[in-house]
Motif scaffolding. Structure first.
Motif, PDB file in Angstrom:
ATOM      1  N   LYS A  54       0.856  -1.186   0.000  1.00  0.00           N
ATOM      2  CA  LYS A  54       0.000   0.000   0.000  1.00  0.00           C
ATOM      3  C   LYS A  54       0.894   1.238   0.000  1.00  0.00           C
ATOM      4  O   LYS A  54       1.999   1.243   0.567  1.00  0.00           O
ATOM      5  CB  LYS A  54      -0.963   0.017   1.199  1.00  0.00           C
ATOM      6  CG  LYS A  54      -0.375   0.195   2.608  1.00  0.00           C
ATOM      7  CD  LYS A  54      -0.015   1.627   3.028  1.00  0.00           C
ATOM      8  CE  LYS A  54      -1.117   2.649   2.898  1.00  0.00           C
ATOM      9  NZ  LYS A  54      -2.007   2.717   4.064  1.00  0.00           N
ATOM     10  N   GLU A 103      -9.381   3.364  -3.988  1.00  0.00           N
ATOM     11  CA  GLU A 103      -8.060   3.411  -4.611  1.00  0.00           C
ATOM     12  C   GLU A 103      -8.042   2.649  -5.938  1.00  0.00           C
ATOM     13  O   GLU A 103      -8.833   1.733  -6.168  1.00  0.00           O
ATOM     14  CB  GLU A 103      -7.008   2.808  -3.678  1.00  0.00           C
ATOM     15  CG  GLU A 103      -6.986   3.455  -2.304  1.00  0.00           C
ATOM     16  CD  GLU A 103      -5.661   3.332  -1.583  1.00  0.00           C
ATOM     17  OE1 GLU A 103      -4.689   2.848  -2.190  1.00  0.00           O
ATOM     18  OE2 GLU A 103      -5.593   3.744  -0.413  1.00  0.00           O
ATOM     19  N   LEU A 105      -5.914  -0.007  -7.963  1.00  0.00           N
ATOM     20  CA  LEU A 105      -5.023  -1.098  -7.600  1.00  0.00           C
ATOM     21  C   LEU A 105      -4.289  -1.558  -8.850  1.00  0.00           C
ATOM     22  O   LEU A 105      -4.918  -2.002  -9.824  1.00  0.00           O
ATOM     23  CB  LEU A 105      -5.825  -2.245  -6.985  1.00  0.00           C
ATOM     24  CG  LEU A 105      -6.857  -1.821  -5.919  1.00  0.00           C
ATOM     25  CD1 LEU A 105      -7.617  -3.028  -5.408  1.00  0.00           C
ATOM     26  CD2 LEU A 105      -6.190  -1.068  -4.784  1.00  0.00           C
ATOM     27  N   GLU A 136      -8.961   0.107  -0.114  1.00  0.00           N
ATOM     28  CA  GLU A 136      -8.006  -0.273   0.920  1.00  0.00           C
ATOM     29  C   GLU A 136      -8.668   0.023   2.260  1.00  0.00           C
ATOM     30  O   GLU A 136      -9.263   1.097   2.441  1.00  0.00           O
ATOM     31  CB  GLU A 136      -6.690   0.497   0.844  1.00  0.00           C
ATOM     32  CG  GLU A 136      -5.688  -0.065   1.856  1.00  0.00           C
ATOM     33  CD  GLU A 136      -4.713   0.925   2.440  1.00  0.00           C
ATOM     34  OE1 GLU A 136      -4.085   0.571   3.461  1.00  0.00           O
ATOM     35  OE2 GLU A 136      -4.592   2.045   1.921  1.00  0.00           O
ATOM     36  N   HIS A 160      -2.235  -0.503   7.182  1.00  0.00           N
ATOM     37  CA  HIS A 160      -3.018  -1.332   6.250  1.00  0.00           C
ATOM     38  C   HIS A 160      -3.615  -2.530   6.967  1.00  0.00           C
ATOM     39  O   HIS A 160      -2.984  -3.100   7.858  1.00  0.00           O
ATOM     40  CB  HIS A 160      -2.143  -1.844   5.113  1.00  0.00           C
ATOM     41  CG  HIS A 160      -2.860  -2.820   4.234  1.00  0.00           C
ATOM     42  ND1 HIS A 160      -3.769  -2.433   3.279  1.00  0.00           N
ATOM     43  CD2 HIS A 160      -2.845  -4.176   4.203  1.00  0.00           C
ATOM     44  CE1 HIS A 160      -4.277  -3.506   2.698  1.00  0.00           C
ATOM     45  NE2 HIS A 160      -3.731  -4.584   3.236  1.00  0.00           N
ATOM     46  N   LEU A 163      -7.514  -5.450   1.639  1.00  0.00           N
ATOM     47  CA  LEU A 163      -7.605  -4.946   0.271  1.00  0.00           C
ATOM     48  C   LEU A 163      -8.737  -5.660  -0.445  1.00  0.00           C
ATOM     49  O   LEU A 163      -8.809  -6.888  -0.444  1.00  0.00           O
ATOM     50  CB  LEU A 163      -6.293  -5.197  -0.483  1.00  0.00           C
ATOM     51  CG  LEU A 163      -6.137  -4.472  -1.819  1.00  0.00           C
ATOM     52  CD1 LEU A 163      -5.953  -2.975  -1.595  1.00  0.00           C
ATOM     53  CD2 LEU A 163      -4.951  -5.032  -2.603  1.00  0.00           C
ATOM     54  N   TRP A 226       0.399  -6.534  -5.924  1.00  0.00           N
ATOM     55  CA  TRP A 226      -0.516  -5.423  -6.122  1.00  0.00           C
ATOM     56  C   TRP A 226       0.043  -4.168  -5.473  1.00  0.00           C
ATOM     57  O   TRP A 226       0.683  -4.242  -4.424  1.00  0.00           O
ATOM     58  CB  TRP A 226      -1.885  -5.730  -5.514  1.00  0.00           C
ATOM     59  CG  TRP A 226      -2.633  -6.797  -6.248  1.00  0.00           C
ATOM     60  CD1 TRP A 226      -2.604  -8.147  -6.003  1.00  0.00           C
ATOM     61  CD2 TRP A 226      -3.505  -6.602  -7.358  1.00  0.00           C
ATOM     62  NE1 TRP A 226      -3.416  -8.805  -6.894  1.00  0.00           N
ATOM     63  CE2 TRP A 226      -3.987  -7.890  -7.738  1.00  0.00           C
ATOM     64  CE3 TRP A 226      -3.942  -5.479  -8.072  1.00  0.00           C
ATOM     65  CZ2 TRP A 226      -4.861  -8.064  -8.803  1.00  0.00           C
ATOM     66  CZ3 TRP A 226      -4.818  -5.657  -9.131  1.00  0.00           C
ATOM     67  CH2 TRP A 226      -5.272  -6.935  -9.493  1.00  0.00           C
ATOM     68  N   SER A 228      -1.522  -0.764  -4.022  1.00  0.00           N
ATOM     69  CA  SER A 228      -2.677   0.052  -3.673  1.00  0.00           C
ATOM     70  C   SER A 228      -2.173   1.492  -3.669  1.00  0.00           C
ATOM     71  O   SER A 228      -1.442   1.908  -2.780  1.00  0.00           O
ATOM     72  CB  SER A 228      -3.210  -0.359  -2.301  1.00  0.00           C
ATOM     73  OG  SER A 228      -4.449   0.227  -2.043  1.00  0.00           O
TER      74      SER A 228
END
Length: 276
Positions: A54, A103, A105, A136, A160, A163, A226, A228
């Protein structure tokens, strides 16, 4: 055990048991190196695959004093879920900090070339093979994680917790999606609207930042991970039971905020190993 290790262990333990921390569990970090040091210890204590990262914005005046515009935190494989027809169940740590962030991604298709330490947002596009919309869930056992500044935020996984991956963005490489109007709703009330054009140098700038940030820590983005890329409409605090939805142009993603399930603590896990 060092002070950084003790802080990391306290955060990981609190997250596993779903317990809030009334105070910061140690001496707050005073440098980026110390903050990411705590985070690296916590990654090791947590275990499991890091399936992404993230990225969050570092606000002024911290961005000037620390010399960085963003911060990063790990996303573990067991924290990721895909959106379906029904609203997702999005976990937060009850009694701690809880917020939802709409967000973009970005999925990494290839790693940067070995030795790459800096990349432009335009060059970062070549590392990406898909863009999705999503949420997120920012959550920490410590309610003051954001109020205490970015070094504290970094120290607990960048704040975080979950997700949610929504629908893919068609023709993402044209970057027209960066002009889409994004709106976030909590309990049917719009709490924020913006486009990705308001996000520093945009979602791909988040990827470029990660290349540099991770290289400084001896890490690198990996295919399949990924990113974010940062809150488009803002960081919106939520309570357990809240219904949340984000609208990215014509795409939608939604869920319900719930208290994170309790897992075995480290001491319980060790006891089980001894007696099992």
């Amino acid at each position: 055990m060092s002070g950084e290790e003790a802080i990391a262990r306290a955060f990981v333990e609190a997250r596993r048991t779903g317990a809030a921390l009334p105070t910061y569990p140690g001496v707050r970090p005073t440098s980026l190196a110390a903050a990411y040091g705590v985070q690296d210890h916590a990654i090791a204590f947590h275990g499991g695959a890091v399936a992404g990262w993230k990225v969050g914005r570092v606000p002024a005046p911290y961005s000037d004093t620390l010399g960085v515009p963003r911060l990063a935190g790990p996303i573990f494989a067991d924290q990721i879920q895909s959106a379906g027809d029904d609203p997702a169940r999005l976990p937060v740590i009850s009694g701690g900090f809880a917020a939802v962030e709409a967000e973009y991604l970005l999925r990494i298709g290839r790693s940067p070339k070995p030795g790459t330490q800096r990349l432009s947002p335009e060059d970062a596009v070549a590392l990406v093979d898909a863009v999705h919309v999503g949420f997120e869930i920012a959550s920490s056992p410590y309610a003051g994680i954001n109020a205490d500044g970015p070094l504290v935020t970094i120290s607990d996984f960048g704040n975080h917790n979950a997700l949610l991956i929504g629908a893919p963005v068609a023709d993402w490489s044209s970057r027209t999606f960066e002009d889409w109007q994004v709106a976030t709703f909590v309990d049917d009330t719009c709490v924020g609207e913006a486009s990705a054009r308001t996000m520093l140098d945009g979602p791909f700038g988040a990827v470029a930042f990660l290349v540099e940030s991770l290289a400084a820590r001896g890490r690198a983005l990996e295919p399949g991970q990924w990113v974010s890329s940062g809150a488009v409409t803002g960081v919106h605090q939520v309570a357990v039971g809240a219904r949340v939805e984000a609208r990215f142009g014509t795409l939608r993603v939604s869920g319900t905020i719930e208290a994170a399930a309790r897992q075995e603590s480290m001491s319980e896990m060790k006891h089980g190993e001894r007696t099992g």
